[in-house]
Write a protein that holds these residues in place. Structure first.
Motif, PDB file in Angstrom:
ATOM      1  N   GLU A 132       0.855  -1.185   0.000  1.00  0.00           N
ATOM      2  CA  GLU A 132       0.000   0.000   0.000  1.00  0.00           C
ATOM      3  C   GLU A 132       0.897   1.242   0.000  1.00  0.00           C
ATOM      4  O   GLU A 132       1.086   1.885   1.038  1.00  0.00           O
ATOM      5  N   PRO A 133       1.475   1.574  -1.165  1.00  0.00           N
ATOM      6  CA  PRO A 133       2.448   2.667  -1.208  1.00  0.00           C
ATOM      7  C   PRO A 133       1.820   4.051  -1.032  1.00  0.00           C
ATOM      8  O   PRO A 133       0.939   4.448  -1.790  1.00  0.00           O
ATOM      9  N   CYS A 134       2.279   4.758  -0.025  1.00  0.00           N
ATOM     10  CA  CYS A 134       1.905   6.153   0.183  1.00  0.00           C
ATOM     11  C   CYS A 134       3.072   6.996  -0.315  1.00  0.00           C
ATOM     12  O   CYS A 134       4.212   6.797   0.119  1.00  0.00           O
ATOM     13  N   ILE A 159       4.077  21.128  -2.841  1.00  0.00           N
ATOM     14  CA  ILE A 159       3.665  19.721  -2.959  1.00  0.00           C
ATOM     15  C   ILE A 159       2.788  19.566  -4.203  1.00  0.00           C
ATOM     16  O   ILE A 159       1.582  19.843  -4.160  1.00  0.00           O
ATOM     17  N   PRO A 160       3.362  19.127  -5.330  1.00  0.00           N
ATOM     18  CA  PRO A 160       2.572  18.946  -6.557  1.00  0.00           C
ATOM     19  C   PRO A 160       1.547  17.816  -6.461  1.00  0.00           C
ATOM     20  O   PRO A 160       0.573  17.804  -7.226  1.00  0.00           O
ATOM     21  N   GLY A 161       1.759  16.836  -5.579  1.00  0.00           N
ATOM     22  CA  GLY A 161       0.801  15.745  -5.474  1.00  0.00           C
ATOM     23  C   GLY A 161       1.241  14.682  -4.499  1.00  0.00           C
ATOM     24  O   GLY A 161       2.426  14.562  -4.179  1.00  0.00           O
ATOM     25  N   PHE A 162       0.265  13.915  -4.004  1.00  0.00           N
ATOM     26  CA  PHE A 162       0.578  12.764  -3.157  1.00  0.00           C
ATOM     27  C   PHE A 162      -0.603  11.809  -3.114  1.00  0.00           C
ATOM     28  O   PHE A 162      -1.723  12.160  -3.489  1.00  0.00           O
ATOM     29  N   GLN A 163      -0.320  10.605  -2.693  1.00  0.00           N
ATOM     30  CA  GLN A 163      -1.367   9.613  -2.489  1.00  0.00           C
ATOM     31  C   GLN A 163      -1.124   8.934  -1.151  1.00  0.00           C
ATOM     32  O   GLN A 163       0.015   8.824  -0.681  1.00  0.00           O
ATOM     33  N   VAL A 164      -2.214   8.470  -0.535  1.00  0.00           N
ATOM     34  CA  VAL A 164      -2.093   7.819   0.773  1.00  0.00           C
ATOM     35  C   VAL A 164      -3.171   6.752   0.915  1.00  0.00           C
ATOM     36  O   VAL A 164      -4.312   6.946   0.522  1.00  0.00           O
ATOM     37  N   TYR A 165      -2.778   5.595   1.424  1.00  0.00           N
ATOM     38  CA  TYR A 165      -3.730   4.552   1.809  1.00  0.00           C
ATOM     39  C   TYR A 165      -4.090   4.790   3.266  1.00  0.00           C
ATOM     40  O   TYR A 165      -3.220   4.766   4.146  1.00  0.00           O
ATOM     41  N   ARG A 166      -5.345   5.051   3.548  1.00  0.00           N
ATOM     42  CA  ARG A 166      -5.756   5.364   4.912  1.00  0.00           C
ATOM     43  C   ARG A 166      -5.654   4.128   5.795  1.00  0.00           C
ATOM     44  O   ARG A 166      -6.071   3.027   5.413  1.00  0.00           O
ATOM     45  N   LEU A 167      -5.126   4.322   6.994  1.00  0.00           N
ATOM     46  CA  LEU A 167      -5.021   3.205   7.935  1.00  0.00           C
ATOM     47  C   LEU A 167      -6.387   2.718   8.371  1.00  0.00           C
ATOM     48  O   LEU A 167      -6.569   1.537   8.670  1.00  0.00           O
ATOM     49  N   THR A 168      -7.344   3.626   8.435  1.00  0.00           N
ATOM     50  CA  THR A 168      -8.645   3.273   8.976  1.00  0.00           C
ATOM     51  C   THR A 168      -9.397   2.262   8.133  1.00  0.00           C
ATOM     52  O   THR A 168     -10.077   1.389   8.663  1.00  0.00           O
ATOM     53  N   ASP A 169      -9.286   2.370   6.798  1.00  0.00           N
ATOM     54  CA  ASP A 169     -10.074   1.468   5.957  1.00  0.00           C
ATOM     55  C   ASP A 169      -9.318   0.968   4.719  1.00  0.00           C
ATOM     56  O   ASP A 169      -9.890   0.269   3.894  1.00  0.00           O
ATOM     57  N   GLY A 170      -8.043   1.329   4.572  1.00  0.00           N
ATOM     58  CA  GLY A 170      -7.261   0.880   3.422  1.00  0.00           C
ATOM     59  C   GLY A 170      -7.623   1.558   2.120  1.00  0.00           C
ATOM     60  O   GLY A 170      -7.132   1.164   1.061  1.00  0.00           O
ATOM     61  N   GLN A 171      -8.458   2.596   2.176  1.00  0.00           N
ATOM     62  CA  GLN A 171      -8.890   3.281   0.954  1.00  0.00           C
ATOM     63  C   GLN A 171      -7.780   4.189   0.435  1.00  0.00           C
ATOM     64  O   GLN A 171      -7.126   4.901   1.197  1.00  0.00           O
ATOM     65  N   LEU A 172      -7.567   4.163  -0.893  1.00  0.00           N
ATOM     66  CA  LEU A 172      -6.563   5.009  -1.527  1.00  0.00           C
ATOM     67  C   LEU A 172      -7.146   6.388  -1.806  1.00  0.00           C
ATOM     68  O   LEU A 172      -8.202   6.519  -2.404  1.00  0.00           O
ATOM     69  N   LYS A 173      -6.433   7.431  -1.368  1.00  0.00           N
ATOM     70  CA  LYS A 173      -6.831   8.806  -1.629  1.00  0.00           C
ATOM     71  C   LYS A 173      -5.705   9.494  -2.392  1.00  0.00           C
ATOM     72  O   LYS A 173      -4.537   9.388  -2.022  1.00  0.00           O
ATOM     73  N   ILE A 197      -2.212  14.454   6.654  1.00  0.00           N
ATOM     74  CA  ILE A 197      -2.997  13.470   5.901  1.00  0.00           C
ATOM     75  C   ILE A 197      -2.074  12.397   5.342  1.00  0.00           C
ATOM     76  O   ILE A 197      -2.355  11.198   5.448  1.00  0.00           O
ATOM     77  N   PHE A 198      -0.972  12.830   4.753  1.00  0.00           N
ATOM     78  CA  PHE A 198      -0.014  11.889   4.171  1.00  0.00           C
ATOM     79  C   PHE A 198       0.562  10.948   5.220  1.00  0.00           C
ATOM     80  O   PHE A 198       0.771   9.759   4.954  1.00  0.00           O
ATOM     81  N   LEU A 199       0.796  11.436   6.422  1.00  0.00           N
ATOM     82  CA  LEU A 199       1.376  10.622   7.491  1.00  0.00           C
ATOM     83  C   LEU A 199       0.340   9.779   8.220  1.00  0.00           C
ATOM     84  O   LEU A 199       0.664   9.104   9.195  1.00  0.00           O
ATOM     85  N   ASN A 200      -0.915   9.829   7.779  1.00  0.00           N
ATOM     86  CA  ASN A 200      -1.981   9.019   8.367  1.00  0.00           C
ATOM     87  C   ASN A 200      -2.234   9.368   9.829  1.00  0.00           C
ATOM     88  O   ASN A 200      -2.489   8.489  10.663  1.00  0.00           O
ATOM     89  N   ALA A 201      -2.144  10.657  10.150  1.00  0.00           N
ATOM     90  CA  ALA A 201      -2.442  11.088  11.507  1.00  0.00           C
ATOM     91  C   ALA A 201      -3.949  10.998  11.736  1.00  0.00           C
ATOM     92  O   ALA A 201      -4.730  11.484  10.931  1.00  0.00           O
ATOM     93  N   SER A 202      -4.364  10.363  12.822  1.00  0.00           N
ATOM     94  CA  SER A 202      -5.787  10.293  13.146  1.00  0.00           C
ATOM     95  C   SER A 202      -6.203  11.593  13.820  1.00  0.00           C
ATOM     96  O   SER A 202      -5.379  12.276  14.435  1.00  0.00           O
ATOM     97  N   PRO A 203      -7.470  11.969  13.722  1.00  0.00           N
ATOM     98  CA  PRO A 203      -7.931  13.239  14.283  1.00  0.00           C
ATOM     99  C   PRO A 203      -7.593  13.370  15.763  1.00  0.00           C
ATOM    100  O   PRO A 203      -7.883  12.475  16.561  1.00  0.00           O
ATOM    101  N   GLY A 204      -6.943  14.471  16.114  1.00  0.00           N
ATOM    102  CA  GLY A 204      -6.609  14.712  17.511  1.00  0.00           C
ATOM    103  C   GLY A 204      -5.351  14.030  17.989  1.00  0.00           C
ATOM    104  O   GLY A 204      -4.993  14.136  19.159  1.00  0.00           O
ATOM    105  N   ASN A 205      -4.671  13.307  17.102  1.00  0.00           N
ATOM    106  CA  ASN A 205      -3.465  12.592  17.513  1.00  0.00           C
ATOM    107  C   ASN A 205      -2.320  12.869  16.546  1.00  0.00           C
ATOM    108  O   ASN A 205      -2.527  13.140  15.364  1.00  0.00           O
TER     109      ASN A 205
END
Length: 415
Positions: free
Chosen positions: A114-116, A154-168, A189-197
């Motif tokens: 799951e490449p971010c 930052i011209p662009g990035f992609q991230v697989y969310r830890l919460t559900d594995g969805q690609l954004k 967002i890129f580092l998969n930080a959860s809200p408040g953490n």
């Protein structure tokens, strides 16, 4: 709903050179364009990235840069070589009705499930000394707020969310709107930080390590000037998710992750003892912090005994017998994790399944070499069409400012 970029890629599928496919992990630059009949980044069957030479002059300049690095013997070039993708030369292939030259490069995401990926263009100045006034004006206007604030964009990035594995995916339209404040949110967002953490500490440290080496290089090198060059940061979200499950999330002890990869939160009950807080403010959980009913503890321990018998069927490779302390330590961590989580996850069957999966992952790491174990986070310098020899004995302050500010931003997450 498919994006316009994806639709253009599909339209080109039948025209692609044999043995190639669209580089799905492309996040910036060299897009497919049906109107201009231009091709984007490809991936070959051997796993290498194929970068098209869309503009002959710029393309030949980048080819020369890579080829000179392969044969150079000076200390600056040799050090720089370690920060760039592996270079395998060039190849020409048919696309539609024309012949296209490609640079053949190593894939920074090779082996990632799951490449971010984030493309970060370094420098306030992104035009080279040969640029016409129109080009200079155009470059000054693009990504102006983020470049003015930090010396990078930052011209662009992609991230697989830890919460559900969805690609954004976040493209250049998103990147052009980033400013001093929102660029921090984009990195979160890129580092998969959860809200408040905060983001995962281990992930940040693994990113900072190669960035610091590149920074050290630019604090001494006076041979090159880099314009419009990028840093490509990549990590495997699957490995990050696995790391959090095995090692725990110390930033938020009330958050656990179930087998499907989604987060579940535990709200402390009124009868629970408070979580101890050390002098430095870090939180810790001990088995005594909660008081589960004896029947639940017995049931969990019974299941764990079954798990131990199941795990005993795993055959540890002979050479791992020489690492008994390491093996006992990681397995002890798994025992402790099970014993302390049973009081607040309330999902024992999934715990057992997770422990089995994590044990298999631990064995895989013990059997791998050290580079494989640590290599789920990677950083490369890319895009060298605008690299020029330095005309004076000065540092590349344009690049230095950008990477220094980038590192400072990542370091704020460690505070």
């Amino acid at each position: 709903m498919k994006s316009a970029k994806n639709e253009e890629c599909v339209a080109f599928q039948d025209k692609l050179p044999e043995g190639t496919s669209v580089l799905e992990s492309q996040v910036a630059g060299h897009p497919f364009d049906t109107k201009k009949n231009t091709i984007g980044m490809l991936k070959s069957q051997n796993g290498r990235v194929l970068k098209p030479v869309s503009k002959p002059i710029l393309g030949e300049r980048e080819i020369s840069f890579y080829e000179n690095l392969q044969t150079a013997s000076d200390s600056t070039s040799l050090e720089l070589l370690g920060f760039t993708p592996s270079y395998y030369g060039t190849k020409e292939m048919q696309f539609s009705d024309k012949t296209v030259k490609f640079l053949e490069l190593g894939d920074i995401t090779n082996g990632m499930a799951e490449p971010c990926i984030m493309d970060i263009k370094i420098g306030k100045r992104t035009w080279d000394p040969l640029s016409f006034p129109e080009k200079k004006k155009s470059e000054q206007e693009k990504y102006s707020e983020s470049k003015r604030a930090y010396g990078f964009c930052i011209p662009g990035f992609q991230v697989y969310r830890l919460t559900d594995g969805q690609l954004k995916k976040f493209g250049k339209d998103y990147g052009k709107k980033l400013n001093e404040k929102s660029i921090i949110e984009a990195i979160e967002i890129f580092l998969n930080a959860s809200p408040g953490n905060l983001p995962n500490r281990d992930l940040i440290l693994k990113i900072l390590s190669p960035l610091s080496k590149i920074l050290s290089f630019f604090r001494s090198q006076k041979k090159f000037r880099f314009y419009s060059s990028s840093l490509l940061i990549a990590y495997d979200a699957k490995r990050l998710r696995q790391s959090i499950r095995i090692n725990g999330d110390l930033d938020n002890p009330y958050v656990s992750m179930n087998r499907s990869g989604t987060f579940s939160s535990y709200a402390p009950r009124s009868g629970d003892k408070p979580i101890p807080v050390s002098e430095n403010g870090s939180k810790s959980i001990s088995p005594e912090s909660f008081s589960p009913p004896k029947t639940i503890r017995s049931r969990t321990l019974d299941k764990f005994q079954q798990l131990k018998r199941s795990l005993s069927s795993f055959e540890i490779p002979k050479k791992e017998v020489e690492k008994p302390q390491t093996s006992r330590r990681v397995l002890s961590l798994e025992v402790n994790r099970l014993c302390r989580t049973h009081s607040y996850t309330h999902n024992f069957d999934n715990d057992i399944i997770e422990i089995k999966e994590d044990y298999a992952a631990i064995l895989a790491e013990l059997c791998g070499n050290s580079e494989e174990q640590q290599n789920w986070v990677r950083v490369n310098m890319i895009d060298f069409t605008h690299v020029f020899p330095a005309e004076d004995d000065e540092l590349d302050t344009n690049y230095l400012e950008g990477i220094e500010n980038l590192i400072k931003l990542f370091e704020t997450f460690l505070a």
